[in-house]
Scaffold this active site. Structure first.
Site, short mmCIF file in Angstrom:
data_model
loop_
_atom_site.label_atom_id
_atom_site.label_comp_id
_atom_site.label_asym_id
_atom_site.label_seq_id
_atom_site.Cartn_x
_atom_site.Cartn_y
_atom_site.Cartn_z
N ALA A 1 1.74 -14.95 19.13
CA ALA A 1 0.80 -14.35 18.18
C ALA A 1 0.20 -13.05 18.72
O ALA A 1 0.47 -12.64 19.85
CB ALA A 1 -0.30 -15.36 17.85
N HIS A 2 -0.62 -12.43 17.91
CA HIS A 2 -1.19 -11.12 18.25
C HIS A 2 -2.09 -11.18 19.48
O HIS A 2 -2.80 -12.14 19.69
CB HIS A 2 -1.95 -10.49 17.09
CG HIS A 2 -2.94 -11.36 16.38
ND1 HIS A 2 -3.73 -10.89 15.37
CD2 HIS A 2 -3.26 -12.66 16.53
CE1 HIS A 2 -4.49 -11.86 14.94
NE2 HIS A 2 -4.22 -12.94 15.61
N ASN A 3 -1.99 -10.15 20.27
CA ASN A 3 -2.83 -9.96 21.45
C ASN A 3 -2.59 -10.98 22.56
O ASN A 3 -3.38 -11.07 23.50
CB ASN A 3 -4.33 -9.96 21.06
CG ASN A 3 -4.69 -8.77 20.19
OD1 ASN A 3 -4.54 -8.79 18.97
ND2 ASN A 3 -5.13 -7.70 20.82
#
EC number: 2.3.1.191
Lengths: 347, 347, 347
Positions: free
Chosen positions: A240-242
């Site tokens: 997922a993001h980050n």
């Protein structure tokens, strides 16, 4: 492709025992080998096959003793397993050699492509993309604007890389993997609907990473989702993001890592593992298949299992009891009955 | 892209404190900002960074007090977080602007495409397809016969939509997602083989839906698999045939919903959740990551966890005990020993 | 498409009751049917709808009694359900009929393609590929060097097949599925990095197999990953290198099978199941959704559940107690208190 024992011994710096003109055309496991097969013996468990195999040539260790006659021509080397993996590698390099720009493909005039590139038909390379040397972009790949690829990168057919992402050198990305799609970020409204939070960050993949087919790695909301040097990611994994994945971490198929979590170096995640968002896994953490990690792990090099994940040994012990819970419940019920009786007796 | 504090304040209806000619070229989190960065401060937890950040400009709330001197130019607005998301949005709109029909692409002569369309190279648009205004069909997308798309739809590279499906307006579908592939329906024969049951229904996706990369949504056997208005679906999610997902429901990555299940409005499913077929989840149901929902949930707005899923609080309590089961078993064993002794004493 | 009751009765060898000129244009469930719908009644549970449906025509069993007047024209046949699936099939065959080679596509001069082929635009067929008769290769598919396809194979848009793989006849592969990507094999180095082990085997898919969208099947390290005759694989399933799946096995969505495991014939795996590597599942084994199979199963035809998987009935019983573990713990605590008191009394 036909090779003689002499050719192969030369390549592997080995010595031939038997017919130096014995010919092979393919590689096979010793237990499945046939005439024309080149096999190897490294694990003593498989020694029995050496005396019955139909392989035309078998690579063995210098110090391998022969307990019976062998039909195959032998090539003796220092380390039979290593020697064989060199042949596997050479075979695949040969199979996968490709060069040139096939038509029709789309390469934006502002894109730069290094030497010895292969760009397959129906591949799409956008504005301001920079591609290093010796890269292979197979058909139907899409590389969005301003993406950078290092040297010796292979994108198998159908890989998609969204804008602004940065890919290091010696990276292999298998078919259908999507790098840099939007992170899953939405702000709730009072009426129950959601507003999309624009995801303007990117994905950075460092050198020597491999990404499996149909895996997905989302771009950061801001900043970067980072896959460090040497990470190996299997098929259908979701990052997922980050998220940040530490160097040389290995992630098996269908595992998912939720937003903003940070994995240390040399972490090993089994298949179908879930890691919740905003936590940290210490260096060397090992997580068993299907486990769910719901809290940060600070101690290095420990093994975890279960959902929610607990220490591996504790999980093993609990599992044994879980499978006998009805019996435990019965024992408690019996105790209750006995005690009722005892209380009567005592009073 | 260079913008001055004055430009940005004008756009956001804010007021400048500091140098109105301060310039920024990119957006960044306040804790990672550098010269040329535009940042924001909304969460009081991050206030410390305001006094040390290198951001050239920081957007803050009108009522933000300053506890120390600030180097950055400030722009004060009513709601710093909202203002910043407007900028994120503007940034992405700019990055993703595309128009025109690239060649070679395939648009069937019977297809109709609205105004301001982008159709990328190697995109394929079949017979009788109807596409609304302002749609972006990226390269390597495939839209089968008789599909309808509303306005402002974005299909990122490599999206596939099977025949007869209907997509509303303002829908975003990320790369590799497959809409309308066959439901998994087979009739067993006495000899152990299976006959395929033809899947002649479709998928209907209403307005304002986002679908993540490599997600799969199967067509109905007959009738429609329906994704209602405002639903957000993350990467690698599986939605089986004849499922109906209620408005504004959010489904995190790698979750799967089996055939014919119906989810109410504003349901929230965590990552890797499984929902069995032919059940109903009430409005506002929340399911924790990795849970397995095996029965219909009729009470609205409750939280569930575990596999099979039980109430969230009960699950939390059970998990604590599961991780100490060997101890519980030992306690029962001790009781058994004590009672044996006691019985002797009493008798 | 308009058909009369007379046409359909002729096709199904049935008899018309009512208006032989009644016309239908589409198929629908009896409970959702409208004017112009063709429906069927097979399950007695749905008989009520027969007397109220708006379907123009309903197919019913020869021995169906009528408890009230029916507005629809009826067609009586031996087996209404079978008759209807024949119509479903005919409908889909019609919808999916395609022929010819669209341009631009890429077919290597050394590839051979049988009769009645459909090759969509932007499809890529490499060197030495052999494709049988009546195959459909949709747009954006990629078939690598030396792949063989039997007759009547359908590859939906965006399927990727890596080099040397062998696909039988009557195989359907849905969009985004990847066949033959590298197995996940890496040899650890003393410094914590990994060396890739070249994966030179292939994937063999036998006749009558269906593979769901975005599923991944990895090539063997050496030898073959084998999917036997009649296997049905759902969306997003992962099959690792050197796995062998027995004939007529059915694998539901998001399930993963780790390297070198062997599944017998007619195994059934629910959704999100995990099977660890190097084990064997006996013929007819059934595994519940989300279960994790960690050991070989030798007894045929048994049902398993839980993670780690245990017998289905034992798992059901344990689950009930798990959800009441806090209560069990309280009962043990009460026993401890009572016994403490009792011991005092006795001493």
């Amino acid at each position: 492709m036909q090779f003689t024992a002499k050719d192969i011994a030369l390549m592997l710096k080995g010595t031939v025992e038997g017919n130096p003109l014995a010919e092979v055309s393919h590689l096979a496991k010793i237990e499945e080998a046939q005439a024309g097969s080149l096999s190897f013996l490294a694990n003593p468990k498989y020694e029995q096959y050496l005396y019955v195999t139909n392989a035309s040539i078998v690579i063995i260790n210098n110090d391998q003793q022969l307990a019976a006659p062998v039909k195959s021509t032998l090539i003796r080397v220092e380390n039979a397993y290593s020697a064989f993996t060199i042949l596997l590698e050479a075979y695949n390099t040969f199979k996968l050699q490709k060069e040139g720009i096939e038509q029709p493909s789309f390469v934006h005039e502002s894109a730069t492509v290094g030497s010895n590139a292969y760009i397959g038909a129906f591949a799409y390379i956008s504005q301001d993309v920079k591609i290093g040397n010796n890269c292979k972009i197979y058909p139907n790949c899409y590389i969005a604007g301003n993406v950078k690829l290092g040297d010796n990168v292979t994108l198998f057919p159908g890989v998609v890389i969204y804008f602004d992402c940065v890919i290091g050198s010696n990276v292999i990305i298998h078919s259908g993997a999507v790098i840099g799609s939007d992170g899953f970020g939405f702000a709730p409204n009072p009426d129950g609907t959601y507003n999309k939070i624009a995801q303007i960050g990117n994905v950075i993949i460092e050198d020597d990473v491999e990404v499996g087919s149909n895996a997905t790695i989302d771009r950061a909301t801001m900043g970067s989702t980072i896959i460090r040097k040497g990470v190996k990611i299997d098929n259908l994994v979701q990052i997922a993001h980050n998220v940040e994945v530490g160097a040389n971490t290995v992630i098996a198929a269908q595992t998912g890592i939720a937003g903003s979590s940070k994995l240390g170096e040399n972490v090993m995640l089994g298949g179908q593992v879930g890691v919740v968002g905003h936590i940290t896994l210490a260096k060397g953490t090992q997580v068993q298949a299907q486990a769910g990690v719901s809290r940060s792990i600070v101690e290095e090099g420990k093994r975890w299992a279960g959902s929610p994940a607990i220490g591996y040994t504790a999980d093993m012990r609990s599992n044994v009891i879980v499978s006998h819970l009805p019996e435990l419940e019965r024992r408690v019920r019996e105790l209750e009955t006995i005690i009722k009786e005892l209380k009567k007796d005592v009073q």
